[in-house]
Write a protein that holds these residues in place. Structure first.
Motif, mmCIF file in Angstrom:
data_model
loop_
_atom_site.group_PDB
_atom_site.id
_atom_site.type_symbol
_atom_site.label_atom_id
_atom_site.label_comp_id
_atom_site.label_asym_id
_atom_site.label_seq_id
_atom_site.Cartn_x
_atom_site.Cartn_y
_atom_site.Cartn_z
ATOM 1 N N PRO A 182 -0.659 -4.083 -19.492
ATOM 2 C CA PRO A 182 0.199 -3.003 -19.984
ATOM 3 C C PRO A 182 1.537 -3.532 -20.500
ATOM 4 N N ALA A 183 2.096 -2.816 -21.449
ATOM 5 C CA ALA A 183 3.361 -3.243 -22.054
ATOM 6 C C ALA A 183 4.483 -3.269 -21.020
ATOM 7 N N GLU A 184 4.443 -2.358 -20.044
ATOM 8 C CA GLU A 184 5.493 -2.336 -19.016
ATOM 9 C C GLU A 184 5.459 -3.609 -18.182
ATOM 10 N N PRO A 225 0.808 -1.225 0.000
ATOM 11 C CA PRO A 225 0.000 0.000 0.000
ATOM 12 C C PRO A 225 0.837 1.268 0.000
ATOM 13 N N SER A 226 2.096 1.184 0.378
ATOM 14 C CA SER A 226 2.974 2.352 0.386
ATOM 15 C C SER A 226 4.312 1.955 -0.206
ATOM 16 N N THR A 227 5.233 2.867 -0.176
ATOM 17 C CA THR A 227 6.546 2.581 -0.762
ATOM 18 C C THR A 227 7.298 1.511 0.007
ATOM 19 N N GLU A 228 7.059 1.419 1.284
ATOM 20 C CA GLU A 228 7.716 0.420 2.123
ATOM 21 C C GLU A 228 6.699 -0.609 2.576
ATOM 22 N N PRO A 229 7.054 -1.902 2.560
ATOM 23 C CA PRO A 229 6.114 -2.931 3.037
ATOM 24 C C PRO A 229 5.866 -2.796 4.523
ATOM 25 N N SER A 230 4.642 -3.095 4.912
ATOM 26 C CA SER A 230 4.279 -2.993 6.320
ATOM 27 C C SER A 230 4.884 -4.143 7.117
ATOM 28 N N ALA A 231 4.891 -3.948 8.445
ATOM 29 C CA ALA A 231 5.435 -4.989 9.320
ATOM 30 C C ALA A 231 4.595 -6.254 9.253
ATOM 31 N N GLU A 232 3.282 -6.098 9.123
ATOM 32 C CA GLU A 232 2.404 -7.273 9.024
ATOM 33 C C GLU A 232 2.670 -8.049 7.739
ATOM 34 N N LEU A 233 2.892 -7.309 6.648
ATOM 35 C CA LEU A 233 3.188 -7.967 5.390
ATOM 36 C C LEU A 233 4.497 -8.748 5.475
ATOM 37 N N LEU A 234 5.522 -8.115 6.018
ATOM 38 C CA LEU A 234 6.813 -8.796 6.152
ATOM 39 C C LEU A 234 6.689 -10.043 7.018
ATOM 40 N N TRP A 283 -1.356 1.215 -5.762
ATOM 41 C CA TRP A 283 0.108 1.086 -5.739
ATOM 42 C C TRP A 283 0.631 0.537 -7.068
ATOM 43 N N CYS A 284 -0.187 -0.241 -7.794
ATOM 44 C CA CYS A 284 0.240 -0.737 -9.104
ATOM 45 C C CYS A 284 0.207 0.376 -10.155
ATOM 46 N N GLN A 285 -0.803 1.250 -10.072
ATOM 47 C CA GLN A 285 -0.911 2.303 -11.060
ATOM 48 C C GLN A 285 0.133 3.387 -10.845
ATOM 49 N N SER A 286 0.478 3.648 -9.587
ATOM 50 C CA SER A 286 1.430 4.726 -9.309
ATOM 51 C C SER A 286 2.853 4.335 -9.688
ATOM 52 N N ASN A 287 3.287 3.169 -9.246
ATOM 53 C CA ASN A 287 4.673 2.776 -9.541
ATOM 54 C C ASN A 287 4.772 1.264 -9.458
ATOM 55 N N PHE A 288 4.356 0.590 -10.519
ATOM 56 C CA PHE A 288 4.397 -0.875 -10.518
ATOM 57 C C PHE A 288 5.833 -1.397 -10.569
ATOM 58 N N ARG A 289 6.723 -0.678 -11.231
ATOM 59 C CA ARG A 289 8.100 -1.153 -11.377
ATOM 60 C C ARG A 289 8.791 -1.293 -10.021
ATOM 61 N N ASP A 290 8.700 -0.244 -9.175
ATOM 62 C CA ASP A 290 9.323 -0.337 -7.849
ATOM 63 C C ASP A 290 8.661 -1.425 -7.012
ATOM 64 N N GLY A 291 7.328 -1.529 -7.104
ATOM 65 C CA GLY A 291 6.654 -2.587 -6.353
ATOM 66 C C GLY A 291 7.045 -3.979 -6.833
ATOM 67 N N PHE A 292 7.264 -4.111 -8.131
ATOM 68 C CA PHE A 292 7.676 -5.411 -8.674
ATOM 69 C C PHE A 292 9.025 -5.843 -8.115
ATOM 70 N N PHE A 293 9.966 -4.923 -8.053
ATOM 71 C CA PHE A 293 11.284 -5.272 -7.500
ATOM 72 C C PHE A 293 11.202 -5.506 -5.994
ATOM 73 N N ARG A 294 10.263 -4.844 -5.316
ATOM 74 C CA ARG A 294 10.044 -5.146 -3.898
ATOM 75 C C ARG A 294 9.587 -6.585 -3.715
ATOM 76 N N LEU A 295 8.714 -7.039 -4.603
ATOM 77 C CA LEU A 295 8.239 -8.427 -4.515
ATOM 78 C C LEU A 295 9.389 -9.408 -4.741
ATOM 79 N N LEU A 296 10.280 -9.095 -5.659
ATOM 80 C CA LEU A 296 11.429 -9.967 -5.889
ATOM 81 C C LEU A 296 12.337 -10.027 -4.669
#
Length: 394
Positions: free
Chosen positions: A263-265, A200-209, A231-244
């Motif tokens: 989307p192509a991205e 939901p934000s730039t940093e993952p929450s403690a519950e998520l971790l 969060w996907c529409q705003s910056n999916f690229r950064d979120g994708f690397f967070r998931l990795l």
């Protein structure tokens, strides 16, 4: 190979060696040429032997003179028709005491038919091997993984997979009525479903971790509704690397009917990181339990092992369900090996006998509690379940 009755040694021009071996094919005719250089005064003739005996064959003899009258050449050509096994053998031409031999060996008849048949067989074997590999490779990989793969137990994880999906109508039905029942009821996996925003934000929450760290795998149902989250529409690229970073080799499930609308991205990111993630396509025929979708998904998930009947969690089964903190000597035989959950006696018994009421006696001072065995109790066996409180903490 020399004879001196004619005044000097006889020399064989053909064959070039005393013993010559030939491999003619059956049904052919072979000409054996025996040519000698002899003195001009020699009037002998060449005789032929078959396997040391007089041959029934007759050679065609030819004589011609050399450069001078003192030398002449004598030639005898024997034609042999190879029709059966008896026509093969050792043929010897001799003049006086000089001889040379031709040994005929039977050779298999080779032709274009055999070569073409061999090529067709090799091509058929190759095609069948490719078909079997395509059809059975997942089954072979599953068998090998289930037999020799890492079961990933005793790692402190509570779930086999953390499933992130969007709470839309289609995604919820797919996750709760297809994905979860198939993996949990059929294959024994334990899933943690989360329909909240994964980042939901730039940093993952403690519950998520915490939830992701409790799971061995991360599954993302990547649908169009999922990508429409903020969060996907705003910056999916950064979120994708967070998931990795959160999970090693995350699993992305994409619907076939929505794949062209992505989307192509997103498509570029997924294709450029195929080595670090697993992307599965849900198709119309993927509903069948024998489809490739479920086989590839099981290969991406950890190996499941089936415990013997009556065995519990392998991490605690050695405790026999008996608390060692309440046992003076935890190595002693357990009087109740089934523990608190065991049922060793019938629930249905006759009512206990009625006991007459006891006359109340005046209160007395409580007896002293025996604490002599506290030092022998095992307090370290379940340190993760119990916390000892000291007086300063009260």
């Amino acid at each position: 190979m020399a004879g001196r009755e004619c005044g000097f040694p006889l020399t064989f021009i053909s064959p070039t060696s005393v013993e010559e071996e030939l491999w003619p094919h059956p049904g052919t005719t072979v000409s054996l040429n025996c040519t000698l250089q002899v003195p001009g005064s020699c009037n002998g003739s060449v005789t032929w032997l078959k396997d040391g005996k007089a041959a029934a064959y007759t050679g065609q003899d030819t004589v011609w003179n050399g450069f001078n009258s003192s030398v002449k050449f004598l030639s005898s050509v024997l034609d042999v028709n190879l029709t059966n096994e008896e026509d093969y053998g050792r043929f010897t031409c001799q003049l006086q005491n000089a001889s040379a031999s031709f040994t005929l060996h039977k050779a298999e008849k080779a032709g274009h038919i055999a070569a073409v048949a061999f090529a067709l067989c090799a091509f058929a074997v190759l095609v069948i091997s490719i078909i079997l590999y395509i059809k059975c490779r997942l089954n072979v990989n599953l068998w090998y993984r289930d037999k020799y793969g890492d079961p990933e137990i005793n790692d402190g994880r509570l779930f086999d997979a953390y499933v992130s999906f969007c709470p839309s109508n289609i995604d919820t039905k797919f996750t709760n009525f297809i994905l979860k029942p198939q993996l949990e009821n059929r294959y024994g996996y334990k899933l943690h479903l989360d329909e909240q925003s994964l980042l939901p934000s730039t940093e993952p929450s403690a519950e998520l971790l915490m939830n992701v760290s409790r799971s061995r795998r991360l599954i993302v149902v990547l649908s169009m509704a999922y990508l429409e989250q903020e969060w996907c529409q705003s910056n999916f690229r950064d979120g994708f690397f967070r998931l990795l970073e959160l999970s090693q080799t995350p699993i992305f499930i994409v619907f076939e009917n929505q794949h062209r609308e992505l989307p192509a991205e997103v498509i570029h990111l997924l294709n450029s990181h195929k080595g670090t993630l697993k992307m599965l396509m849900w198709k119309t025929n993927s509903v069948s339990p024998a489809s490739e979708f479920w086989k590839e998904l099981r290969l991406a998930l950890p190996r499941k092992i089936s415990l013997s009947e009556g065995k519990g969690d392998p991490q605690i089964q050695c405790q026999d369900d008996k608390d060692p903190m309440l046992t003076v000597n935890n190595e002693a035989a357990d009087l109740d090996p089934d523990g608190d959950l065991g049922v060793r006696r019938s629930f249905y018994k006759t009512p206990p006998p009625r006991i007459a009421p006891v006359t109340r006696v005046p209160d007395r001072e409580p007896a002293d509690v025996d604490i002599s065995d506290l030092g022998s109790r095992n307090y370290s066996a379940r340190a993760d379940y119990y916390c000892l409180v000291t007086e300063p903490d009260l």
